[in-house]
Design an enzyme around this catalytic site. Structure first.
Site, PDB file in Angstrom:
ATOM      1  CG  ASP A   1      -2.351   0.496   0.782  1.00  0.00           C
ATOM      2  OD1 ASP A   1      -2.312   1.253  -0.082  1.00  0.00           O
ATOM      3  OD2 ASP A   1      -3.356   0.179   1.764  1.00  0.00           O
TER       4      ASP A   1
ATOM      5  CG  ASP B   1      -9.774   1.724  -0.818  1.00  0.00           C
ATOM      6  OD1 ASP B   1      -8.606   1.889  -1.380  1.00  0.00           O
ATOM      7  OD2 ASP B   1      -9.600   1.741   0.401  1.00  0.00           O
TER       8      ASP B   1
HETATM    9  C1  GAL Z   1      -6.371   1.280   1.395  1.00  0.00           C
HETATM   10  C2  GAL Z   1      -6.489   0.264   0.337  1.00  0.00           C
HETATM   11  C3  GAL Z   1      -7.425  -0.685   0.745  1.00  0.00           C
HETATM   12  C4  GAL Z   1      -6.903  -1.427   2.039  1.00  0.00           C
HETATM   13  C5  GAL Z   1      -6.766  -0.164   3.227  1.00  0.00           C
HETATM   14  C6  GAL Z   1      -6.250  -0.949   4.408  1.00  0.00           C
HETATM   15  O1  GAL Z   1      -5.168   2.120   1.214  1.00  0.00           O
HETATM   16  O2  GAL Z   1      -6.644   0.786  -0.937  1.00  0.00           O
HETATM   17  O3  GAL Z   1      -7.402  -1.768  -0.359  1.00  0.00           O
HETATM   18  O4  GAL Z   1      -5.983  -2.283   1.945  1.00  0.00           O
HETATM   19  O5  GAL Z   1      -5.888   0.676   2.601  1.00  0.00           O
HETATM   20  O6  GAL Z   1      -5.991   0.141   5.309  1.00  0.00           O
END
Ligand code: GAL
Length: 436
Positions: A154, A232
């Site tokens: 991430d 997301d």
């Molecule tokens: C976001 C990511 C999500 C999930 C989340 C967890 O940045 O796009 O899919 O992993 O973080 O905190």
């Protein structure tokens, strides 16, 4: 900041980088299929979530359908202990994972599946747990020792000295048109983990999750096996369509060993109609995104399960010979001459080959049933002079008769038609062709 530049087809002129072939020459060649905890469980995870998912994947026939990864997302580490003082390794939360991540990994492997984990190219993960920036080598070694097969990486908590000169968050940027995004700090943070993973004695599928920033598709291919293109996913139709819109401009970046990641599936999570569920799964499969289920599988209903197990869409997504995604061949929804970016009304007509023939996928973005038509001359691979049999990938049935030159079909609001065209060879026609 300069004037914001909206993504245009000129961005596609930037070359597609050579794909990074994994050490075993197999892993990540095709889009990953499996389960990920985030969409349904967020931080409320424990070993049980993953063992249940693993058992259900086998029991429900999803393993046989191709699903193989059970991926732990954010929130698996210990927020107080953080890293072990002497070894520098991230400490798992033993309340959630009593036998450690290696214990859970061994059990998932025992069930016959692979296991994935999550970390971040910054100081902390998005939920505030330890990130891997500056710890890439120890973390890659730790994941390898634990038996991890997949890493989702991430992009939160990036320190100031690691930000980029220019901004790009699909589809906007203030960078000059010829800016080399592969030389940016963002790319460098992802290369660091790629290089650390290359040093460990285990094949770990590397999924980049920088939400399309720094035009990731132009360097993602040389870095990992997939890259997220957007922020997301959400539970509603109007949160799926922007993902389809962005991806429709970037389809040529995906191929074997490098896949546009449209984010984890929301099938089973509640707010989509049956038609919308089909369109969601069908487009993710047709655009060759990884297919990661994001719902509690012990609670899934039959209709959603049938969609996730549709072998025809899975086979298209996992085609062993044709690595490329479908391509857009006509816009639809009244904008055919425009081909203009439209966040909630993406293009409707896509096509691509598989080992079975030529597939055409037609989306209806409007709120009412529509008659959708195209000429064979518009579809790469269809010959307007030839006759075809048409097969419905949802019902698994052939449509009556044969077709040439033109095709029309009624499509419900927010549904997706999935059609397979196979040529009717001369001399092989049945006497009854066209009668029923
Ligand atoms: C976001 C990511 C999500 C999930 C989340 C967890 O940045 O796009 O899919 O992993 O973080 O905190």
């Amino acid at each position: 900041m300069g004037i914001l530049r909206v993504l245009s087809t000129s961005a596609l002129a930037i070359g597609v980088a050579q794909a990074l072939v994994t050490k075993d020459g197999k892993t990540g060649r095709l889009p990953a299929m499996g389960f990920n905890s985030w969409n349904a469980f967020k931080c409320d995870i424990s070993e049980e979530v993953f063992l249940t998912a693993a058992e259900e994947i086998v029991r429900l026939g999803l393993k046989d359908a191709g699903y193989e990864y059970v991926n732990i997302d954010d929130c698996w580490a210990d927020l107080d202990l953080w890293r072990d003082n002497s070894t520098g390794r991230i400490v798992p939360d033993y309340k959630k994972f009593p036998d450690g991540i290696n214990g859970t990994a061994a059990k998932v492997h025992e069930i016959g599946l692979k296991i994935g984990i999550y970390s971040d190219a910054g100081e902390k993960t998005c939920a505030g747990y330890p990130g891997s920036l500056y710890h890439e080598e120890i973390d890659a070694a730790t994941f390898s020792d634990w038996g991890i097969d997949y890493l989702k990486y991430d992009n939160c908590y990036v320190p100031d000295n690691w930000t980029d000169t220019y901004y790009w968050e699909a589809p906007y940027s203030d960078a000059p048109a010829d800016w080399d995004w592969s030389a940016t700090n963002t790319a460098e943070r992802y290369y660091r983990m790629r290089d650390a993973l290359a040093k460990v004695d285990r094949v770990i599928n590397y999924g980049l999750c920088d939400w399309g920033q720094a035009l990731v598709e132009t360097w993602g291919n040389a870095t990992g096996q997939s890259w997220r293109l957007t922020g997301d996913i959400g539970l509603y139709w109007n949160m799926l369509m922007p993902i389809v819109s962005f991806t429709s401009y970037k389809l040529e970046y995906g191929n074997f060993f490098g896949h546009n990641d449209m984010d984890m599936l929301e099938v089973g999570n509640g707010n989509l109609t049956e038609a919308e569920t089909r369109a969601h799964f069908g487009l993710w499969a047709a655009m060759k995104s990884p297919l990661l289920i994001g719902t509690p599988l012990d609670l899934i209903g039959e209709i959603d399960l049938a969609v996730l197990k549709n072998w025809e869409f899975i086979q298209f997504n996992q085609d062993p010979v044709f690595g490329e995604s479908v391509k857009l061949f006509k816009w639809g929804n009244g904008q055919d001459r425009g081909w203009k970016w439209n966040e909630t009304m993406p293009a409707e007509y896509y096509a691509g080959p598989s080992v079975r023939g030529i597939h055409v996928f037609i989306l209806n973005v409007l709120d009412t049933t529509q008659l959708k038509s195209f000429d064979f001359s518009e579809v790469p691979g269809l010959d307007p002079k030839k006759k075809y049999k048409v097969h419905d990938m949802w019902t698994h049935k052939d449509l009556p008769g044969t077709y040439s030159k033109k095709f029309s079909i009624k499509i419900e609001s927010h549904d997706l038609a999935g059609l397979l065209f196979t040529e009717v060879k001369k001399g092989k026609r049945s006497l009854f062709d066209g009668w029923f």
